[in-house]
Design an enzyme around this catalytic site. Sequence first.
Site, PDB file in Angstrom:
ATOM      1  N   ARG A 182      92.215  27.636 -68.883  1.00  0.00           N
ATOM      2  CA  ARG A 182      91.369  26.892 -67.912  1.00  0.00           C
ATOM      3  C   ARG A 182      90.018  27.566 -67.678  1.00  0.00           C
ATOM      4  O   ARG A 182      89.494  27.564 -66.563  1.00  0.00           O
ATOM      5  CB  ARG A 182      92.092  26.721 -66.563  1.00  0.00           C
ATOM      6  N   SER A 231      96.449  19.978 -60.757  1.00  0.00           N
ATOM      7  CA  SER A 231      96.943  21.301 -60.355  1.00  0.00           C
ATOM      8  C   SER A 231      95.886  21.992 -59.504  1.00  0.00           C
ATOM      9  O   SER A 231      94.746  22.144 -59.929  1.00  0.00           O
ATOM     10  CB  SER A 231      97.237  22.160 -61.579  1.00  0.00           C
ATOM     11  N   GLU A 301      92.216  26.452 -59.048  1.00  0.00           N
ATOM     12  CA  GLU A 301      91.809  25.880 -60.346  1.00  0.00           C
ATOM     13  C   GLU A 301      90.826  24.737 -60.083  1.00  0.00           C
ATOM     14  O   GLU A 301      89.834  24.562 -60.786  1.00  0.00           O
ATOM     15  CB  GLU A 301      93.036  25.353 -61.100  1.00  0.00           C
TER      16      GLU A 301
HETATM   17  C1  LIG Z   1      96.664  13.527 -61.917  1.00  0.00           C
HETATM   18  C2  LIG Z   1      95.920  14.645 -62.595  1.00  0.00           C
HETATM   19  C3  LIG Z   1      96.513  15.317 -63.649  1.00  0.00           C
HETATM   20  C4  LIG Z   1      95.845  16.371 -64.306  1.00  0.00           C
HETATM   21  N1  LIG Z   1      96.469  16.994 -65.345  1.00  0.00           N
HETATM   22  C5  LIG Z   1      95.822  17.983 -66.012  1.00  0.00           C
HETATM   23  C6  LIG Z   1      96.436  18.642 -67.136  1.00  0.00           C
HETATM   24  O1  LIG Z   1      97.540  18.340 -67.534  1.00  0.00           O
HETATM   25  N2  LIG Z   1      95.746  19.611 -67.761  1.00  0.00           N
HETATM   26  C7  LIG Z   1      94.500  19.991 -67.357  1.00  0.00           C
HETATM   27  O2  LIG Z   1      93.909  20.886 -67.986  1.00  0.00           O
HETATM   28  N3  LIG Z   1      93.898  19.397 -66.302  1.00  0.00           N
HETATM   29  C8  LIG Z   1      94.521  18.403 -65.623  1.00  0.00           C
HETATM   30  N4  LIG Z   1      93.914  17.796 -64.555  1.00  0.00           N
HETATM   31  C9  LIG Z   1      92.593  18.281 -64.109  1.00  0.00           C
HETATM   32  C10 LIG Z   1      91.392  17.578 -64.741  1.00  0.00           C
HETATM   33  O3  LIG Z   1      91.735  16.293 -65.217  1.00  0.00           O
HETATM   34  C11 LIG Z   1      90.768  18.396 -65.888  1.00  0.00           C
HETATM   35  O4  LIG Z   1      90.313  19.644 -65.426  1.00  0.00           O
HETATM   36  C12 LIG Z   1      89.600  17.657 -66.541  1.00  0.00           C
HETATM   37  O5  LIG Z   1      89.229  18.370 -67.708  1.00  0.00           O
HETATM   38  C13 LIG Z   1      88.385  17.516 -65.625  1.00  0.00           C
HETATM   39  O6  LIG Z   1      87.469  16.605 -66.215  1.00  0.00           O
HETATM   40  P1  LIG Z   1      86.463  15.750 -65.328  1.00  0.00           P
HETATM   41  O7  LIG Z   1      85.616  14.950 -66.231  1.00  0.00           O
HETATM   42  O8  LIG Z   1      87.189  15.022 -64.274  1.00  0.00           O
HETATM   43  O9  LIG Z   1      85.580  16.925 -64.684  1.00  0.00           O
HETATM   44  P2  LIG Z   1      85.206  17.141 -63.142  1.00  0.00           P
HETATM   45  O10 LIG Z   1      86.449  17.250 -62.338  1.00  0.00           O
HETATM   46  O11 LIG Z   1      84.200  16.158 -62.715  1.00  0.00           O
HETATM   47  O12 LIG Z   1      84.523  18.590 -63.242  1.00  0.00           O
HETATM   48  C14 LIG Z   1      85.329  19.725 -63.512  1.00  0.00           C
HETATM   49  C15 LIG Z   1      84.422  20.889 -63.921  1.00  0.00           C
HETATM   50  O13 LIG Z   1      83.832  20.580 -65.178  1.00  0.00           O
HETATM   51  C16 LIG Z   1      82.419  20.654 -65.098  1.00  0.00           C
HETATM   52  N5  LIG Z   1      81.877  19.631 -65.988  1.00  0.00           N
HETATM   53  C17 LIG Z   1      82.172  18.307 -66.027  1.00  0.00           C
HETATM   54  N6  LIG Z   1      81.458  17.691 -66.997  1.00  0.00           N
HETATM   55  C18 LIG Z   1      80.689  18.661 -67.573  1.00  0.00           C
HETATM   56  C19 LIG Z   1      79.723  18.653 -68.631  1.00  0.00           C
HETATM   57  N7  LIG Z   1      79.383  17.551 -69.307  1.00  0.00           N
HETATM   58  N8  LIG Z   1      79.122  19.837 -68.953  1.00  0.00           N
HETATM   59  C20 LIG Z   1      79.424  20.983 -68.275  1.00  0.00           C
HETATM   60  N9  LIG Z   1      80.325  21.038 -67.278  1.00  0.00           N
HETATM   61  C21 LIG Z   1      80.955  19.890 -66.940  1.00  0.00           C
HETATM   62  C22 LIG Z   1      82.084  20.407 -63.630  1.00  0.00           C
HETATM   63  O14 LIG Z   1      80.869  21.022 -63.289  1.00  0.00           O
HETATM   64  C23 LIG Z   1      83.259  21.095 -62.951  1.00  0.00           C
HETATM   65  O15 LIG Z   1      83.054  22.494 -62.850  1.00  0.00           O
HETATM   66  C24 LIG Z   1      94.556  16.753 -63.883  1.00  0.00           C
HETATM   67  C25 LIG Z   1      93.942  16.064 -62.824  1.00  0.00           C
HETATM   68  C26 LIG Z   1      94.613  15.030 -62.175  1.00  0.00           C
HETATM   69  C27 LIG Z   1      93.931  14.297 -61.059  1.00  0.00           C
END
Ligand SMILES: Cc1cc2nc3c(=O)[nH]c(=O)nc-3n(C[C@H](O)[C@H](O)[C@H](O)COP(=O)(O)OP(=O)(O)OC[C@H]3O[C@@H](n4cnc5c(N)ncnc54)[C@H](O)[C@@H]3O)c2cc1C
Length: 309
Positions: A182, A231, A301
């Site tokens: 992560r 998480s 996280e």
């Molecule tokens: C129901 C549920 C289940 C989940 N299961 C998992 C799982 O199994 N495994 C897992 O790893 N995660 C899981 N997650 C967490 C999440 O989906 C991941 O961390 C995902 O990668 C976040 O992507 P996002 O586009 O929503 O980013 P955001 O939540 O919008 O941002 C997360 C971080 O990424 C950065 N970011 C976003 N886009 C960019 C970009 N283009 N360039 C640079 N930085 C950027 C943001 O600044 C921030 O620090 C889960 C979340 C939920 C709600």
Amino acid sequence: MMGKGVVIDGEALLTRLPEVRGRYAPERMMRDLTWFRVGGPAEVLFTPADEEDLAGFLRRVDEDIPVTVVGVGSNLLVRDGGIPGVVIRLGRGFGQLELEGEALVRAGAMVPDVKVARFALEHGIEGLTFLRGIPGTIGGALRMNAGAHGAETKDVLVEARAVDERGNVHVLSVDDMEMSYRHCGVPEGWIFTSALLRGRAGDREEIARHMEEIQAAREAAQPVRERTGGSTFRNPPGARAWELIDAAGMRGVRVGGARVSERHCNFLINEGEATAADIEALGELVRARVKETSGVELQWEIRRLGVMK
Ligand SMILES: Cc1cc2nc3c(=O)[nH]c(=O)nc-3n(C[C@H](O)[C@H](O)[C@H](O)COP(=O)(O)OP(=O)(O)OC[C@H]3O[C@@H](n4cnc5c(N)ncnc54)[C@H](O)[C@@H]3O)c2cc1C
């Protein structure tokens, strides 16, 4: 609008921003753009038209204006006072999804992970199936080294494109990305614009079956239809966060409108009326109780952004 000692004034900030081809939206409520459905306004939300527009903005924006990037907010807790400065949310110009060779997929940073998994299935590409269960975008997957079901982003990444704070474009190999659990070592201010992912040729029926299994496992184990950020805490070395939280008696505990999920106690839930402050306070309560009962200091996280009200 006042955060704690911070004034959010989108209209005033707009007058200081460079001309772009994309869109500016002053004081856009972040609660509409996050899974938790909480969070105050982005002072100005910027949706760049494409990578060149993004780079041009970063080259010209005044250095004292904070810039934050978000994906679809599935890993974010945005505080009630909002986010000062410019929040960048990539739009359609970052939605390309194409084959770039055998089992090589180029995906824009705003493409949902699930779409990449489905695209891979359509083209008989195995190895990207784990993305099916992660509700974020490719940009978020790069920043978080998102992973599930025994695979993580770094296992399938060939290279990523990113724009730094000064607007320079970089192509980073997987080694340059310094990814671990992560975590990604690329400076926080850099914005990913696309990724090249490698799978391997596979059998379509088998991939489809695997995808269904992933979906079923998720539905059984996680509150995937609720307002949550996934998480909440990282698994500490050699332990599982949810087990420590359970052992601390925190399953189902509430603060205001926020609750520790009964189904998966490393997930926090907005029951409907929670504020970001409720959710953060509940998270801190969980950390304190776990520290008391097991001595372990859980690390968030979920990314917490912005200022308190
Ligand atoms: C129901 C549920 C289940 C989940 N299961 C998992 C799982 O199994 N495994 C897992 O790893 N995660 C899981 N997650 C967490 C999440 O989906 C991941 O961390 C995902 O990668 C976040 O992507 P996002 O586009 O929503 O980013 P955001 O939540 O919008 O941002 C997360 C971080 O990424 C950065 N970011 C976003 N886009 C960019 C970009 N283009 N360039 C640079 N930085 C950027 C943001 O600044 C921030 O620090 C889960 C979340 C939920 C709600």
